[in-house]
Design a protein around this motif. Structure first.
Motif, mmCIF file in Angstrom:
data_model
loop_
_atom_site.group_PDB
_atom_site.id
_atom_site.type_symbol
_atom_site.label_atom_id
_atom_site.label_comp_id
_atom_site.label_asym_id
_atom_site.label_seq_id
_atom_site.Cartn_x
_atom_site.Cartn_y
_atom_site.Cartn_z
ATOM 1 N N GLU A 32 0.834 -1.200 0.000
ATOM 2 C CA GLU A 32 0.000 0.000 0.000
ATOM 3 C C GLU A 32 0.870 1.253 0.000
ATOM 4 O OE1 GLU A 32 -2.588 1.888 3.368
ATOM 5 O OE2 GLU A 32 -3.658 0.218 2.460
ATOM 6 N N GLU A 33 0.634 2.102 -0.970
ATOM 7 C CA GLU A 33 1.398 3.341 -1.074
ATOM 8 C C GLU A 33 0.702 4.426 -0.264
ATOM 9 O OE1 GLU A 33 2.254 4.560 -5.063
ATOM 10 O OE2 GLU A 33 2.424 2.485 -5.718
ATOM 11 N N SER A 34 1.433 5.028 0.642
ATOM 12 C CA SER A 34 0.861 6.122 1.411
ATOM 13 C C SER A 34 1.938 7.140 1.718
ATOM 14 C CB SER A 34 0.222 5.616 2.702
ATOM 15 O OG SER A 34 1.202 5.134 3.572
ATOM 16 N N LYS A 35 1.499 8.356 1.906
ATOM 17 C CA LYS A 35 2.391 9.466 2.210
ATOM 18 C C LYS A 35 1.808 10.189 3.413
ATOM 19 C CE LYS A 35 4.313 13.501 -0.125
ATOM 20 N NZ LYS A 35 4.280 14.270 -1.366
ATOM 21 N N LYS A 36 2.596 10.278 4.491
ATOM 22 C CA LYS A 36 2.119 10.927 5.712
ATOM 23 C C LYS A 36 2.902 12.210 5.953
ATOM 24 C CE LYS A 36 0.667 6.810 8.184
ATOM 25 N NZ LYS A 36 0.795 6.017 9.402
ATOM 26 N N MET A 37 2.198 13.199 6.472
ATOM 27 C CA MET A 37 2.835 14.469 6.821
ATOM 28 C C MET A 37 2.004 15.143 7.909
ATOM 29 S SD MET A 37 1.769 16.624 3.456
ATOM 30 C CE MET A 37 1.877 15.203 2.395
ATOM 31 N N LYS A 38 2.592 16.143 8.533
ATOM 32 C CA LYS A 38 1.879 16.918 9.547
ATOM 33 C C LYS A 38 1.842 18.372 9.135
ATOM 34 C CE LYS A 38 2.041 14.330 13.708
ATOM 35 N NZ LYS A 38 1.927 14.486 15.127
ATOM 36 N N VAL A 39 0.661 18.973 9.246
ATOM 37 C CA VAL A 39 0.467 20.386 8.966
ATOM 38 C C VAL A 39 -0.214 20.985 10.186
ATOM 39 C CG1 VAL A 39 -0.685 22.055 7.486
ATOM 40 C CG2 VAL A 39 0.260 19.984 6.494
ATOM 41 N N LYS A 40 0.457 21.938 10.816
ATOM 42 C CA LYS A 40 -0.064 22.598 12.023
ATOM 43 C C LYS A 40 -0.447 21.579 13.105
ATOM 44 C CE LYS A 40 -1.727 26.795 9.834
ATOM 45 N NZ LYS A 40 -2.834 27.726 9.709
ATOM 46 N N GLY A 41 0.320 20.484 13.208
ATOM 47 C CA GLY A 41 0.080 19.482 14.238
ATOM 48 C C GLY A 41 -1.000 18.476 13.907
ATOM 49 N N PHE A 78 -6.437 8.742 -5.517
ATOM 50 C CA PHE A 78 -5.751 9.060 -4.270
ATOM 51 C C PHE A 78 -6.755 9.567 -3.255
ATOM 52 C CE2 PHE A 78 -2.530 9.216 -7.494
ATOM 53 C CZ PHE A 78 -1.441 8.610 -6.884
ATOM 54 N N GLN A 79 -6.688 9.007 -2.048
ATOM 55 C CA GLN A 79 -7.630 9.336 -0.992
ATOM 56 C C GLN A 79 -6.909 10.184 0.057
ATOM 57 O OE1 GLN A 79 -9.092 6.013 1.405
ATOM 58 N NE2 GLN A 79 -11.090 6.429 0.492
ATOM 59 N N ALA A 80 -7.486 11.322 0.394
ATOM 60 C CA ALA A 80 -6.911 12.209 1.400
ATOM 61 C C ALA A 80 -7.579 11.927 2.743
ATOM 62 C CB ALA A 80 -7.122 13.662 1.009
ATOM 63 N N LYS A 81 -6.740 11.696 3.773
ATOM 64 C CA LYS A 81 -7.251 11.450 5.116
ATOM 65 C C LYS A 81 -6.677 12.507 6.045
ATOM 66 C CE LYS A 81 -7.636 6.452 4.659
ATOM 67 N NZ LYS A 81 -7.259 5.153 5.258
ATOM 68 N N VAL A 82 -7.538 13.084 6.878
ATOM 69 C CA VAL A 82 -7.121 14.077 7.863
ATOM 70 C C VAL A 82 -7.447 13.502 9.235
ATOM 71 C CG1 VAL A 82 -7.451 16.430 8.690
ATOM 72 C CG2 VAL A 82 -7.566 15.957 6.252
ATOM 73 N N ASP A 83 -6.419 13.288 10.045
ATOM 74 C CA ASP A 83 -6.554 12.651 11.361
ATOM 75 C C ASP A 83 -7.305 11.320 11.280
ATOM 76 O OD1 ASP A 83 -5.077 14.280 12.975
ATOM 77 O OD2 ASP A 83 -6.762 15.526 13.606
ATOM 78 N N ASP A 86 -9.669 10.418 9.269
ATOM 79 C CA ASP A 86 -10.982 10.516 8.632
ATOM 80 C C ASP A 86 -10.799 10.809 7.146
ATOM 81 O OD1 ASP A 86 -12.276 10.175 11.072
ATOM 82 O OD2 ASP A 86 -12.270 12.324 11.479
ATOM 83 N N VAL A 87 -11.556 10.099 6.299
ATOM 84 C CA VAL A 87 -11.435 10.278 4.853
ATOM 85 C C VAL A 87 -12.045 11.613 4.455
ATOM 86 C CG1 VAL A 87 -12.073 9.346 2.610
ATOM 87 C CG2 VAL A 87 -11.493 7.799 4.459
ATOM 88 N N LEU A 88 -11.251 12.431 3.766
ATOM 89 C CA LEU A 88 -11.720 13.730 3.299
ATOM 90 C C LEU A 88 -12.430 13.568 1.964
ATOM 91 C CD1 LEU A 88 -11.778 16.794 3.728
ATOM 92 C CD2 LEU A 88 -9.567 16.909 2.600
ATOM 93 N N ASP A 89 -11.713 13.031 0.969
ATOM 94 C CA ASP A 89 -12.281 12.833 -0.368
ATOM 95 C C ASP A 89 -11.306 12.018 -1.209
ATOM 96 O OD1 ASP A 89 -14.167 13.004 -2.355
ATOM 97 O OD2 ASP A 89 -13.999 15.163 -2.654
ATOM 98 N N ALA A 113 -4.737 15.905 -4.135
ATOM 99 C CA ALA A 113 -5.180 15.416 -2.825
ATOM 100 C C ALA A 113 -4.411 16.098 -1.702
ATOM 101 C CB ALA A 113 -5.002 13.903 -2.752
ATOM 102 N N GLU A 114 -3.097 16.244 -1.882
ATOM 103 C CA GLU A 114 -2.269 16.896 -0.879
ATOM 104 C C GLU A 114 -2.645 18.370 -0.727
ATOM 105 O OE1 GLU A 114 2.468 17.880 -0.282
ATOM 106 O OE2 GLU A 114 1.889 16.142 -1.479
ATOM 107 N N LYS A 115 -2.865 19.034 -1.841
ATOM 108 C CA LYS A 115 -3.222 20.453 -1.836
ATOM 109 C C LYS A 115 -4.556 20.689 -1.121
ATOM 110 C CE LYS A 115 -4.329 24.173 -5.052
ATOM 111 N NZ LYS A 115 -4.519 24.511 -6.459
ATOM 112 N N MET A 116 -5.546 19.865 -1.424
ATOM 113 C CA MET A 116 -6.869 20.041 -0.828
ATOM 114 C C MET A 116 -6.864 19.697 0.669
ATOM 115 S SD MET A 116 -8.439 21.370 -3.259
ATOM 116 C CE MET A 116 -10.108 21.438 -2.697
ATOM 117 N N ALA A 117 -6.094 18.700 1.064
ATOM 118 C CA ALA A 117 -6.010 18.357 2.484
ATOM 119 C C ALA A 117 -5.364 19.496 3.271
ATOM 120 C CB ALA A 117 -5.223 17.065 2.661
#
Length: 64
Positions: free
Chosen positions: A12-21, A33-38, A40-43, A51-55
């Motif tokens: 499974e390909e995934s990319k993790k990062m932190k923005v403002k904690g 590509f699925q964007a997840k925030v904490d 939870d699936v965003l879209d 996906a990265e830009k919208m998250a």
């Protein structure tokens, strides 16, 4: 010996990062590509960059 399930999970390909904690994860699902925030699936988006830009935009608006 590794089972099929563990081998498949490792692919499974995934990319993790932190923005403002807040944790953002971009996961490839089939050809989208699925964007997840904490966790939870965003879209689902057509490209990883979109996906990265919208998250990040969501986090900026949510966190303030």
């Amino acid at each position: 010996m590794k089972s099929f399930r563990t081998l498949r999970a490792g692919l499974e390909e995934s990319k993790k990062m932190k923005v403002k904690g807040i944790t953002i994860e971009i996961v490839k699902v089939k050809n989208k590509f699925q964007a997840k925030v904490d966790g939870d699936v965003l879209d689902t988006y057509a490209s990883e960059k979109e996906a990265e830009k919208m998250a990040k935009e969501f986090v900026k608006q949510y966190k303030g």
